[in-house]
Design an enzyme around this catalytic site. Structure first.
Site, mmCIF file in Angstrom:
data_model
loop_
_atom_site.group_PDB
_atom_site.id
_atom_site.type_symbol
_atom_site.label_atom_id
_atom_site.label_comp_id
_atom_site.label_asym_id
_atom_site.label_seq_id
_atom_site.Cartn_x
_atom_site.Cartn_y
_atom_site.Cartn_z
ATOM 1 N N CYS A 249 -2.660 9.764 -6.635
ATOM 2 C CA CYS A 249 -3.747 9.333 -6.091
ATOM 3 C C CYS A 249 -4.689 10.538 -6.260
ATOM 4 O O CYS A 249 -4.465 11.688 -5.754
ATOM 5 C CB CYS A 249 -3.363 9.345 -4.418
ATOM 6 S SG CYS A 249 -4.781 9.031 -3.433
ATOM 7 N N LYS B 185 0.843 -1.263 0.077
ATOM 8 C CA LYS B 185 -0.002 -0.083 -0.047
ATOM 9 C C LYS B 185 0.853 1.234 0.059
ATOM 10 O O LYS B 185 1.994 1.323 0.471
ATOM 11 C CB LYS B 185 -0.784 -0.126 1.210
ATOM 12 C CG LYS B 185 -1.874 1.334 1.583
ATOM 13 C CD LYS B 185 -2.972 1.387 0.306
ATOM 14 C CE LYS B 185 -3.447 2.728 0.340
ATOM 15 N NZ LYS B 185 -4.590 2.891 -0.730
HETATM 16 C C1 SIN Z 1 -6.290 5.662 -2.233
HETATM 17 O O1 SIN Z 1 -5.638 5.352 -1.107
HETATM 18 O O2 SIN Z 1 -7.195 6.752 -2.088
HETATM 19 C C2 SIN Z 1 -6.263 5.054 -3.394
HETATM 20 C C3 SIN Z 1 -4.571 5.170 -3.873
HETATM 21 C C4 SIN Z 1 -4.549 5.788 -4.936
HETATM 22 O O3 SIN Z 1 -5.480 5.895 -5.870
HETATM 23 O O4 SIN Z 1 -3.212 5.978 -5.270
#
Ligand code: SIN
Length: 311
Positions: free
Chosen positions: A131, A45
């Protein structure tokens, strides 16, 4: 005979499929699940410097042709992922894994990358410039000036293998402009694409996720044509030293095949992995191998980037 082996930045992977950052990679348990599946590797993540709760729930919803999410970068903080990876690289020295990261400001991004630079981490780093879900923070890679400046600053001190996760672009001029910037730097890969930002999905008279009044990143089947276009546009424009990771709309072996045909060296699975679990890697790999067998291809090199045009 048929092999889906690949390499990125000289690191070898037994399979070209892996998770997309954000899916099955928040905790060590989830990362272990991907690591022990048919996937060739995993990406964490996206880590920020410190733990983040992310946006309020509900923030991820499966929808008929894919998914909508506004997670807001929930994560356990850089040290959680880095410590795990440092341990893992001693336990499994023959495998290579990806660390995804970004700061909540350019300064924080530099703090994080300097920590990675100074650590013993030997894997691949993916800087997430795309993001769409943090309120008040635009998708960095849509701002070419900022992107150029950040990359120039990063490569002043960062000497480990680095790639960037990109948002989808929709204009040929933007492909040209973005590629001209990326070609100035010793990037090892670009990852095309993150979700298509700020879509709306409606059921009856309501949105389906809470943050940002329902606006969220769209993934899955909806985005495959856009993802393929971005993979191929950058494959055509980038220095060959910058490899492409293809992400977006991979439900089947045929979808993975198309990403590779467009130039991808590695293919990431997001929405489908969320819907189906890590068994998806086995299924998609077998489907891809069947297509390769039918076509007489033994390795990805036999067809990577060889998309045919109509004269
Ligand atoms: C998110 O955590 O909002 C999704 C990750 C991303 O779109 O980079």
């Amino acid at each position: 005979m048929v092999s889906t082996k690949t390499q990125i930045a000289g690191f070898e992977f037994d399979n070209c499929l892996m998770n997309a950052a954000g899916v099955a990679c928040m905790t060590i348990e989830e990362l272990e699940g991907v690591k022990n599946s048919a996937a060739g590797t995993f990406v964490t993540k996206t880590a920020t410097l410190d733990f983040r709760q992310g946006n309020t729930e509900p923030r991820y919803q499966d929808i008929p042709l894919g998914s909508i999410n506004s997670m807001g970068l929930p994560n356990n903080g850089l040290d959680y992922y880095l410590d795990y990876l440092l341990d893992l690289q001693e336990k499994e020295p023959n495998r290579t894994f990806f660390l995804s990261l970004v700061g909540m400001s350019p300064e924080e991004t530099h703090t994080i990358l300097k920590k990675v630079q100074e650590s013993e981490f030997r894997g691949l780093t993916e800087l997430n410039l795309s993001c769409p879900n943090v309120p008040g923070k635009p998708q960095i890679a849509y701002d070419f000036e900022t992107t150029d400046r950040i990359l120039a600053e990063v490569f002043d001190y960062f000497t480990k293998p680095l790639g960037i996760k990109l948002p989808p672009y929709f204009d040929i001029v933007h492909f040209d402009q973005a590629a001209a910037i990326f070609n100035k730097y010793p990037l090892k890969f670009v990852n095309c694409v993150n979700s298509i930002g700020n879509g709306l999905y409606i059921e009856d008279e309501s949105v389906v996720i809470r943050p940002k009044n329902g606006f969220g990143g769209i993934g899955g089947e909806y985005i495959k044509p856009t993802a393929l276009a971005n993979v191929h546009a950058f494959y055509q424009r980038l220095n060959p030293q910058i490899q492409i990771i293809g992400t977006g709309g991979v439900l089947t072996g045929r979808d993975a095949f198309e990403h590779i045909l467009c130039g991808a060296s590695m293919v990431q699975v997001g929405t489908t992995l969320h819907k189906e679990g890590v068994g998806a890697f086995d299924r998609i790999t077998n489907e891809l191998k069947t297509i390769m067998e039918e076509k007489g291809y033994e390795s990805l090199e036999d067809f990577r980037g060889k998309l045919r045009y109509i004269d």
